[in-house]
Enzyme design. Structure first.
Site: not given
Ligand SMILES: [Zn+2]
Length: 247
Positions: A87, A112, A114, A131, A198-199
């Site tokens: 992800h 991590h 995005h 993030h 957000t996941t």
């Molecule tokens: Zn994130």
């Protein structure tokens, strides 16, 4: 070189040592098709919060002036491993780094990325968003978000992605010295609001701190990240509802 398959499908599994549910019991999720963001809440009983009223990311607009409590960064060197969990590409961080906000200490667990950005600022999207995920001793979460604009090569990313895990399940030890403070813009002015992961499971009650200034990422670095993810990994912006964005 170490390559190890990851057992869990959840991005933040490392943040919750108590999440001892096996991968087989967790629904898989993704960013497109039947497993895409609009289906997350229906994929599993664990994900009902994905339909909540205080979800992230958001488009930060209507920003109001507020007397924000101080935010202090206490970051030390500590990047340990870089992993591709299917992800995102995530750097797991050694214990001992934290932020202090609202008089509470939140320890840095991992950071991590995005691409493109998940949050938007006044309608603007960015090519990449970092993030930095923190938790206090009670498991409350605080995420510092940093937006990137295309420009020079980013020195911290060069070190963190020296060996890029290009497939889900790949994991490498980081041999360079990494201090996540190098990822922050010099100016620490930021926006604050309450949101969620957000996941999946999209848990709410997350303190969001979005830095106002951007940092640079080169086109080549962006391409490497995108190649490792095989597609965009941004959840669309969610309704602001009753929330306020403060600065
Ligand atoms: Zn994130």
């Amino acid at each position: 070189m170490k390559i190890k398959p990851l057992l869990s499908c959840t991005l933040l599994s490392l943040a919750f040592a108590s999440a001892n549910v096996s991968a087989n019991e967790k629904a898989h999720w993704g960013y497109s098709g039947n497993q895409g963001p609009e289906h997350w809440a229906q994929l599993s009983g664990d994900n009902l919060m994905c339909d909540g009223k205080n979800q992230s990311p958001i488009n930060l607009t209507g920003i109001i002036e507020a007397d924000l409590s101080p935010l202090t960064f206490n970051y030390k060197q500590g990047g340990e491993q870089v992993i591709n969990n299917g992800h995102t590409v995530q750097v797991n961080y050694k214990k001992g780094s934290s932020i202090t906000i609202d008089g509470k200490r939140f320890n840095l667990l991992q950071f991590h990325f995005h691409a493109p950005s998940e949050n938007h600022i006044n309608g603007q999207s960015y090519p990449l968003e970092a993030h930095l995920v923190h938790a206090d001793k009670n498991g409350n979460l605080a995420v510092v978000a940093v937006m990137f604009k295309q420009g020079k090569s980013n020195e911290l990313l060069a070190k963190a992605w020296q060996k890029m895990p290009n497939h889900a399940g790949e994991k490498y030890d980081i041999t360079s010295k990494i201090n996540v403070a190098e990822l922050l813009p010099k100016n620490r002015d930021h926006y604050r609001f309450n949101g969620s992961l957000t996941t999946p499971p999209c848990s709410e009650g997350v303190r969001w701190l979005v830095m106002k200034d951007t940092v640079d990422v080169s086109n080549a670095q962006l391409k490497r990240f995108k190649a490792a993810l095989h597609g965009p990994n941004n959840r669309p912006v969610q309704p602001l509802n009753a929330r306020l964005v403060m600065q």
